[in-house]
Design a protein around this motif. Structure first.
Motif, mmCIF file in Angstrom:
data_model
loop_
_atom_site.group_PDB
_atom_site.id
_atom_site.type_symbol
_atom_site.label_atom_id
_atom_site.label_comp_id
_atom_site.label_asym_id
_atom_site.label_seq_id
_atom_site.Cartn_x
_atom_site.Cartn_y
_atom_site.Cartn_z
ATOM 1 N N LEU A 1 -27.968 -8.188 8.833
ATOM 2 C CA LEU A 1 -28.139 -7.770 9.953
ATOM 3 C C LEU A 1 -27.109 -7.237 10.556
ATOM 4 C CD1 LEU A 1 -30.658 -8.063 12.256
ATOM 5 C CD2 LEU A 1 -29.596 -10.341 12.638
ATOM 6 N N TRP B 1 -33.307 -7.755 15.044
ATOM 7 C CA TRP B 1 -34.201 -8.936 14.244
ATOM 8 C C TRP B 1 -35.428 -8.520 13.976
ATOM 9 C CZ3 TRP B 1 -33.538 -13.469 11.921
ATOM 10 C CH2 TRP B 1 -34.792 -14.159 11.912
ATOM 11 N N VAL C 1 -35.494 -7.942 10.058
ATOM 12 C CA VAL C 1 -35.494 -9.194 9.432
ATOM 13 C C VAL C 1 -37.052 -9.869 9.534
ATOM 14 C CG1 VAL C 1 -34.803 -11.669 9.403
ATOM 15 C CG2 VAL C 1 -33.113 -9.744 9.714
ATOM 16 N N TYR D 1 -29.969 -12.624 5.324
ATOM 17 C CA TYR D 1 -30.320 -11.827 6.721
ATOM 18 C C TYR D 1 -29.135 -11.873 7.426
ATOM 19 C CZ TYR D 1 -35.336 -12.985 5.229
ATOM 20 O OH TYR D 1 -36.535 -13.112 4.741
#
Length: 183
Positions: A126, A147, A151, A122
């Protein structure tokens, strides 16, 4: 460098290629079974060879083989919004393998390795997502927005895939050990 490890790395690269095509279109980015095989590769092959299997998959895609999600390929896929996740996958396989390769396997230990692998995936993904939007698409994005787009929608599905990979991986490693293969 054993032939067994090379063959298994190739096998996991093939499984990763196939799992990339099994997708569930939920939101703008499809959910695939990639992460299951990435974590399984790390757990079964160890850090080095798990990462090699993911690197083979990335190289196949970079050279034009349609191995990424939705049969995509090419260098633009590696620098686009999901490119960071592909490199995060390689780091995930390495970390999961490294944390479990020389230890006595237990579900809590493997679960922790899977969790840390997800975190690394992640974070790297990201960062790649945000860099891609800012420098290649010219649309800067806040951490919060990135985010929630890249994610948050994946966390529940990825947690299930990680749990399944932990369960299956522990069973495979046990079977390999019982059969006399180093695992």
């Amino acid at each position: 460098m054993s032939i067994r490890n090379m063959v298994l790395a190739g096998l996991f690269a093939a499984l990763l290629s196939i799992s990339s095509q099994i997708s569930f279109p939920i939101g703008p980015v499809p959910h695939t079974l990639q992460l299951f095989f990435i974590m399984l590769a790390g757990l079964v092959l160890g850090g080095r060879w798990g990462a090699v299997s993911v690197a083979i998959w990335i190289l196949l895609g970079a050279f034009g083989m349609p191995v990424f999600a939705q049969a995509k390929s090419g260098l633009p896929e590696l620098i686009g919004p999901t490119g960071g996740f592909k490199f995060g996958f390689m780091m995930c396989a390495w970390l999961v393998g490294r944390l479990t390769e020389r230890s006595r396997l237990s579900y809590p230990r493997v679960g922790l390795a899977m969790f840390l692998g997800l975190v690394v995936t992640y974070v790297v993904g990201l960062i790649g997502f945000m860099v891609s939007f800012e420098y290649f698409l010219g649309k800067p994005m806040t951490w919060d927005k990135a985010w929630y787009l890249a994610v948050a929608p994946f966390i529940p599905f990825d947690a299930v895939k990680a749990a399944l990979a932990a369960y299956v991986g522990v069973k495979i490693r046990g079977a390999l050990k019982q059969a006399g293969y180093s695992a």
